[in-house]
Scaffold this motif. Sequence first.
Motif, short mmCIF file in Angstrom:
data_model
loop_
_atom_site.label_atom_id
_atom_site.label_comp_id
_atom_site.label_asym_id
_atom_site.label_seq_id
_atom_site.Cartn_x
_atom_site.Cartn_y
_atom_site.Cartn_z
N LYS A 152 -6.66 -2.85 13.61
CA LYS A 152 -5.77 -1.97 12.88
C LYS A 152 -4.60 -2.77 12.33
N GLU A 153 -3.96 -2.23 11.31
CA GLU A 153 -2.80 -2.88 10.71
C GLU A 153 -1.86 -1.82 10.19
N PHE A 154 -0.56 -2.11 10.24
CA PHE A 154 0.46 -1.15 9.82
C PHE A 154 1.40 -1.84 8.84
N VAL A 155 1.43 -1.36 7.58
CA VAL A 155 2.37 -1.85 6.59
C VAL A 155 3.57 -0.91 6.58
N ARG A 156 4.72 -1.44 7.00
CA ARG A 156 5.96 -0.66 7.08
C ARG A 156 6.82 -0.99 5.86
N LEU A 157 7.22 0.03 5.13
CA LEU A 157 7.93 -0.17 3.87
C LEU A 157 9.37 0.30 3.98
N ASP A 158 10.30 -0.62 3.87
CA ASP A 158 11.72 -0.28 3.94
C ASP A 158 12.17 0.41 2.66
N GLY A 159 12.99 1.46 2.83
CA GLY A 159 13.59 2.14 1.68
C GLY A 159 12.65 3.00 0.86
N ILE A 160 11.44 3.23 1.34
CA ILE A 160 10.44 4.01 0.60
C ILE A 160 10.28 5.38 1.24
N GLY A 161 10.33 6.43 0.41
CA GLY A 161 10.15 7.78 0.89
C GLY A 161 8.74 8.29 0.67
N HIS A 162 8.63 9.61 0.57
CA HIS A 162 7.32 10.26 0.44
C HIS A 162 6.97 10.37 -1.04
N VAL A 163 6.62 9.24 -1.63
CA VAL A 163 6.35 9.16 -3.07
C VAL A 163 5.03 8.44 -3.29
N ARG A 164 4.54 8.52 -4.52
CA ARG A 164 3.35 7.74 -4.85
C ARG A 164 3.70 6.26 -4.79
N LEU A 165 2.96 5.53 -3.98
CA LEU A 165 3.31 4.14 -3.71
C LEU A 165 2.80 3.21 -4.81
N PRO A 166 3.65 2.35 -5.36
CA PRO A 166 3.16 1.31 -6.27
C PRO A 166 2.15 0.42 -5.55
N GLY A 167 1.05 0.13 -6.21
CA GLY A 167 -0.02 -0.62 -5.58
C GLY A 167 0.40 -1.97 -5.03
N GLU A 168 1.35 -2.61 -5.71
CA GLU A 168 1.73 -3.96 -5.28
C GLU A 168 2.40 -3.97 -3.92
N LEU A 169 2.86 -2.79 -3.44
CA LEU A 169 3.53 -2.74 -2.15
C LEU A 169 2.57 -2.83 -0.97
N TYR A 170 1.31 -2.47 -1.19
CA TYR A 170 0.40 -2.46 -0.04
C TYR A 170 -1.05 -2.86 -0.35
N LEU A 171 -1.48 -2.80 -1.60
CA LEU A 171 -2.88 -3.08 -1.91
C LEU A 171 -3.29 -4.53 -1.60
N PRO A 172 -2.45 -5.54 -1.88
CA PRO A 172 -2.84 -6.90 -1.47
C PRO A 172 -3.09 -7.00 0.04
N ALA A 173 -2.24 -6.35 0.84
CA ALA A 173 -2.43 -6.36 2.29
C ALA A 173 -3.69 -5.61 2.67
N LEU A 174 -3.99 -4.52 1.97
CA LEU A 174 -5.21 -3.76 2.25
C LEU A 174 -6.45 -4.59 1.95
N VAL A 175 -6.46 -5.25 0.79
CA VAL A 175 -7.62 -6.08 0.43
C VAL A 175 -7.82 -7.20 1.45
N SER A 176 -6.72 -7.83 1.88
CA SER A 176 -6.81 -8.88 2.89
C SER A 176 -7.37 -8.33 4.20
N PHE A 177 -6.91 -7.15 4.59
CA PHE A 177 -7.40 -6.50 5.82
C PHE A 177 -8.90 -6.23 5.72
#
Length: 280
Positions: free
Chosen positions: A249-274
């Motif tokens: 399992k992996e957890f990407v924690r995003l500082d300063g981000i609320g309940h919004v549509r997430l820009p892909g660059e914030l987590y997709l590279p980490a998802l692909v690596s996972f």
Amino acid sequence: MSEAPQRSLWRRARRWAVLFLITYLGIVIVFWFLERRLVFVPTSTQEEWLEPEDRRSQDVSFDSADGNKIAGRWIPPETPHHGAVLVANGNGGNLTHRGGLAADLRLATGAGVLLFDYPGYGKSSGTPSENGCYAAGEAAYKWLTDEQKVATSRIILYGESLGGGTAVELATKREHRALVLIYTFTSLPDAAKNRFPFLPAKTLMRTRFDNLSKIAKCPRPVFFVHGRADTVVPFSHSEQLYVAANQPKEFVRLDGIGHVRLPGELYLPALVSFLNRHAP
């Protein structure tokens, strides 16, 4: 104070207590009757139906076990080997509002992407409910395996917010490559308690989506994303789910981000690596 003023004071206190109780019970009853309207906020095709952001998108439909016709939008994969991402939406809008997400997922992973609407959303028939969401998810999964011949071991289950409940339910029952949960709650009553702390949500609510009790039954890799500034679904919900989930399992924690549509660059590279580290 004489006896008469004391009696008068107690009578007034009792009247205020009774008035408060009646008012509180009235609020509880109103929320009980409005529960589904508060949980599910669909957008009809008459209100808004957007064109796809990826020109390869195809509008499709399939039948769910409860008799509803479920609308979907499909972007084919680069090759069959890339598999597919099955996206379970949040509680608002319709599938066309996730066109950017679908395009981002297709670009990042090369996998096909299937969006679908719950009953009562967009072009899907019926009325929304927890069981209706589960049935729509099952129908979408079946369409991928039966119609598109996607190998079950190459299906990524992706749930955002409310959609995390549908994705988790599928992950407990169907073979899949990985489970991706974006700002998902432990349970809907827990999330409601955060918004309405004065209500007995845990006993009052009929719509449950109890992800915390199910997450340990999900046998495949789990990837979490949550913003620390989320005021709709508290960040702590994903922390609890992460602790209860199985490895890997992996957890990407995003500082300063609320309940919004997430820009892909914030987590997709980490998802692909996972995903690459835990390839089927």
